[in-house]
Design an enzyme around this catalytic site. Structure first.
Site, short mmCIF file in Angstrom:
data_model
loop_
_atom_site.label_atom_id
_atom_site.label_comp_id
_atom_site.label_asym_id
_atom_site.label_seq_id
_atom_site.Cartn_x
_atom_site.Cartn_y
_atom_site.Cartn_z
CE LYS A 9 -0.49 20.01 15.02
NZ LYS A 9 0.94 20.24 14.63
CE1 TYR A 49 -1.46 25.48 12.82
CE2 TYR A 49 -3.07 24.04 11.78
CZ TYR A 49 -2.11 24.25 12.74
OH TYR A 49 -1.78 23.25 13.61
CG ASN A 150 4.00 18.33 15.63
OD1 ASN A 150 2.80 18.37 15.33
ND2 ASN A 150 4.79 19.38 15.54
CG HIS A 153 -2.14 24.13 17.58
ND1 HIS A 153 -1.21 24.94 16.97
CD2 HIS A 153 -2.96 24.95 18.29
CE1 HIS A 153 -1.47 26.20 17.28
NE2 HIS A 153 -2.52 26.24 18.07
CD GLU A 164 -3.78 29.49 18.01
OE1 GLU A 164 -2.85 29.67 17.21
OE2 GLU A 164 -3.70 28.70 18.98
P1 GDP Z 1 4.53 24.42 17.02
O1 GDP Z 1 4.00 25.70 17.60
O2 GDP Z 1 5.57 23.76 17.89
O3 GDP Z 1 3.45 23.43 16.62
O4 GDP Z 1 5.31 24.78 15.67
P2 GDP Z 1 5.07 25.95 14.59
O5 GDP Z 1 3.95 26.86 14.98
O6 GDP Z 1 6.40 26.55 14.29
O7 GDP Z 1 4.66 25.11 13.28
C1 GDP Z 1 3.34 24.62 13.17
C2 GDP Z 1 3.40 23.20 12.65
O8 GDP Z 1 3.97 23.18 11.33
C3 GDP Z 1 4.28 22.23 13.45
O9 GDP Z 1 3.62 21.72 14.60
C4 GDP Z 1 4.56 21.18 12.41
O10 GDP Z 1 3.46 20.28 12.25
C5 GDP Z 1 4.72 21.99 11.13
N1 GDP Z 1 6.11 22.43 10.87
C6 GDP Z 1 6.77 23.42 11.51
N2 GDP Z 1 8.01 23.59 11.01
C7 GDP Z 1 8.14 22.69 10.01
C8 GDP Z 1 9.21 22.39 9.08
O11 GDP Z 1 10.31 22.96 9.09
N3 GDP Z 1 8.99 21.40 8.17
C9 GDP Z 1 7.79 20.73 8.11
N4 GDP Z 1 7.67 19.77 7.18
N5 GDP Z 1 6.78 20.97 8.97
C10 GDP Z 1 6.93 21.95 9.91
MG MG Z 2 2.77 27.16 16.66
#
Ligand code: GDP
Ligand code: MG
Length: 189
Positions: A9, A49, A150, A153, A164
């Site tokens: 990212k 996304y 973070n 992805h 993807e």
């Molecule tokens: P990943 O697969 O670990 O990247 O997580 P997810 O697919 O659940 O979420 C995608 C991305 O959305 C994450 O990497 C974060 O950048 C963001 N994100 C996820 N959950 C949260 C949340 O509760 N709050 C906020 N502000 N951002 C979130």
């Molecule tokens: Mg994810």
């Protein structure tokens, strides 16, 4: 052998962590079979996304668990939260250049997710990429109305990875070759 998609990212690119992030996968015995840097446009980012109810419910559940441990309450339902986070995520990815890579190996999707670590860096294993390079968290990000920053992805599983990968790469951009140590790591392979 399985393939999965990784995006470094914008924070990972701006912090000059591309090499260390990709090296983490190579060190584990995984192989880079496609890689490029780009500034994605909104259309491509929205395709990546894509709206997904199961994902939104999972995002809500992960945050609810974190909130419950702190004695905090959730102010949104899963749909409101999923829609908000999807928007914030797209804005985050559009803040700069990214590196897209296809990583191949035995159980590559799960292995890459393990090396990347938990979504919230403060919760991530300290040896994982997110744990090593960040201390962002759900609470901190939500209080500032932005996505959790973070670094990486990584596709959820190999099925999702197929879709993807097709968003970011054409078939001819992926390369088949053998690592010199494959015969030692996987005898008979
Ligand atoms: P990943 O697969 O670990 O990247 O997580 P997810 O697919 O659940 O979420 C995608 C991305 O959305 C994450 O990497 C974060 O950048 C963001 N994100 C996820 N959950 C949260 C949340 O509760 N709050 C906020 N502000 N951002 C979130
Ligand atoms: Mg994810």
């Amino acid at each position: 052998m399985e393939r999965t998609l990784v995006l470094v990212k914008p924070d990972g690119v701006y912090r000059a962590l591309i090499g260390r992030i990709i090296t983490t996968f190579e060190d584990a015995g995984l192989k880079v079979v496609g890689i490029k840097m780009l500034r994605p446009d909104r259309k491509l980012t929205e395709q990546h996304y894509i709206w997904d109810e199961a994902w939104a419910k999972n995002v809500w559940e992960k945050s609810a668990k974190d909130a419950a441990e702190k004695g905090a309450k959730m102010s949104e339902d899963w749909k409101q939260m999923g829609e908000r986070i999807r928007k914030q995520l797209i804005e985050y990815i559009l803040t700069g250049p990214i590196v897209a890579a296809v990583i191949e190996g035995n159980e590559a999707a799960a292995e890459v997710r393990k090396l990347v670590g938990a979504t919230s860096p403060v919760r991530a294993d300290p040896y994982s990429i997110r744990g090593r390079f960040s201390t962002d968290s759900y609470g901190f990000a939500d209080s500032r109305h932005r996505a959790v920053v973070n670094l990486v992805h990584a596709s959820e599983d190999s099925k999702i990875a197929e879709r993807e990968i097709s968003v970011w790469f054409k078939k001819e951009e992926l390369v088949d070759y053998k690592r010199v140590d494959e015969g030692v790591m996987f005898p008979g392979h």
